[in-house]
Design an enzyme around this catalytic site. Structure first.
Site, PDB file in Angstrom:
ATOM      1  N   ASP A  90       0.770  -1.130   0.079  1.00 41.73           N
ATOM      2  CA  ASP A  90      -0.112  -0.070   0.109  1.00 41.73           C
ATOM      3  C   ASP A  90       1.004   1.284   0.189  1.00 41.73           C
ATOM      4  O   ASP A  90       1.880   1.203   0.443  1.00 41.73           O
ATOM      5  CB  ASP A  90      -0.827  -0.281   1.280  1.00 41.73           C
ATOM      6  N   GLU A  91       0.360   2.390  -0.418  1.00 38.26           N
ATOM      7  CA  GLU A  91       0.970   3.633  -0.565  1.00 38.26           C
ATOM      8  C   GLU A  91       2.180   3.459  -1.363  1.00 38.26           C
ATOM      9  O   GLU A  91       3.473   3.920  -0.921  1.00 38.26           O
ATOM     10  CB  GLU A  91       1.246   4.247   0.749  1.00 38.26           C
ATOM     11  N   CYS A 185     -11.987  16.947  -9.140  1.00 40.58           N
ATOM     12  CA  CYS A 185     -11.747  16.547 -10.616  1.00 40.58           C
ATOM     13  C   CYS A 185     -10.915  17.660 -11.203  1.00 40.58           C
ATOM     14  O   CYS A 185     -10.290  18.633 -10.458  1.00 40.58           O
ATOM     15  CB  CYS A 185     -13.095  16.912 -11.317  1.00 40.58           C
TER      16      CYS A 185
HETATM   17 ZN    ZN Z   1     -15.201  18.955  -9.756  1.00 43.13          ZN
END
Ligand code: ZN
Ligand code: ADP
Length: 199
Positions: A90-91, A185
C-alpha cells in the site's frame, strides 16, 4: 469492480487514483479474497505513513488488514517468506527507485503482487516510480473518487494548507500548518503558481 481471480497467478496488479478513490478498500478486498483462496499473503506499507497507526492498511471507510511497516523496498525483499504467494503493497508511491526491481523480482519468482498508491501528487504531477509500475503491470485499475466541489468523478488530490489551496512549490511539510486533502476533478483542482502545461 469486476471480480479478479483469487488465485496465486504470478503478475503485477496496480491500483491507482486520487485520495479517497478506494485504493485501500480495493487492496483489502483483493487480499481478503486471496486468504479465502488459502493463499499465503503478506501486506507491506511504508513506515513513514503513520496516518492510521503502524500495523494496518485501513481504508477511509474503516475496513482494515494487517500490514508490516517497512523503511525501504529492500526491507520488503528481506521480509517476504518463501511460502508467500501474494504480496500487497500500500502507499507504493512513497518507496524509492528500488521498489521497481523488488516488485519485478517478486513477480519473476512466481508471486502475485498487488500495489496500491497515488498516481499523481497534490500538484497533479506523476508520483515517484508509480508510472513505471503502471507500465510493467499486467492489470491496472484507475479508480475515481467524487469531487467534493462539483460532484463529478475526481482524479486529483487537492492539498489545502491553512484553508487555501497549496502552491505548486509549497514545501511538503509546513511546520505548524493545518493541512487537509480533498478529492477533486481536473476542473476544480487548484494549484496556484503552477507553471506546467495545466497552469
Ligand atoms: Zn469538480
Ligand atoms: P484511498 O485508499 O484511495 O485513499 P480508501 O479506500 O481509503 O481510499 O477510502 C475510500 C472511501 O472513502 C470510500 O468508500 C468512501 O466511503 C470514502 N470517501 C470519503 N470522501 C470521499 C470522496 N470525496 N469520494 C469518494 N469516496 C469518499
Amino acid at each position: 469492480m469486476p471480480n479478479i481471480p483469487t488465485g496465486g497467478h504470478a503478475g503485477l496488479e496496480v491500483i491507482v487514483g486520487s485520495m479517497f478513490s478506494g485504493k485501500s478498500e480495493e487492496l483489502i478486498r483483493r487480499v481478503k479474497r486471496a486468504i479465502i483462496a488459502r493463499r499465503a499473503v503478506q501486506v507491506f506499507k511504508p513506515a513513514i505513513d503513520d496516518r492510521f497507526g503502524n500495523a494496518l492498511v485501513r481504508s477511509h471507510d474503516g475496513d482494515s488488514f494487517v500490514a508490516r511497516p517497512v523503511r525501504s523496498s529492500a526491507d520488503i525483499s528481506r521480509s517476504v517468506e518463501p511460502e508467500t504467494s501474494v504480496v500487497g503493497i500500500d502507499e507504493v508511491q512513497f518507496f524509492e527507485s528500488g521498489i521497481v526491481d523488488v516488485v519485478r523480482s517478486l513477480v519473476v519468482s512466481g508471486r502475485r503482487v498487488i500495489c496500491a498508491g497515488l498516481d499523481l501528487d497534490f500538484r497533479g504531477e506523476p508520483f515517484g516510480w508509480v508510472p513505471l509500475l503502471l507500465a510493467l503491470a499486467e492489470r491496472v485499475d484507475k479508480l475515481e473518487a467524487i469531487c467534493v466541489v462539483c460532484g463529478e468523478a475526481a482524479t486529483r488530490t487537492q492539498r489545502i494548507v491553512n484553508g487555501v489551496p497549496a502552491f505548486f512549490d509549497e514545501p511538503i511539510i509546513v511546520i505548524g500548518a493545518q493541512e487537509a486533502y480533498e478529492a477533486r476533478c481536473r476542473g476544480c483542482h487548484e494549484v496556484p503558481r503552477r507553471t506546467a502545461v495545466e497552469a
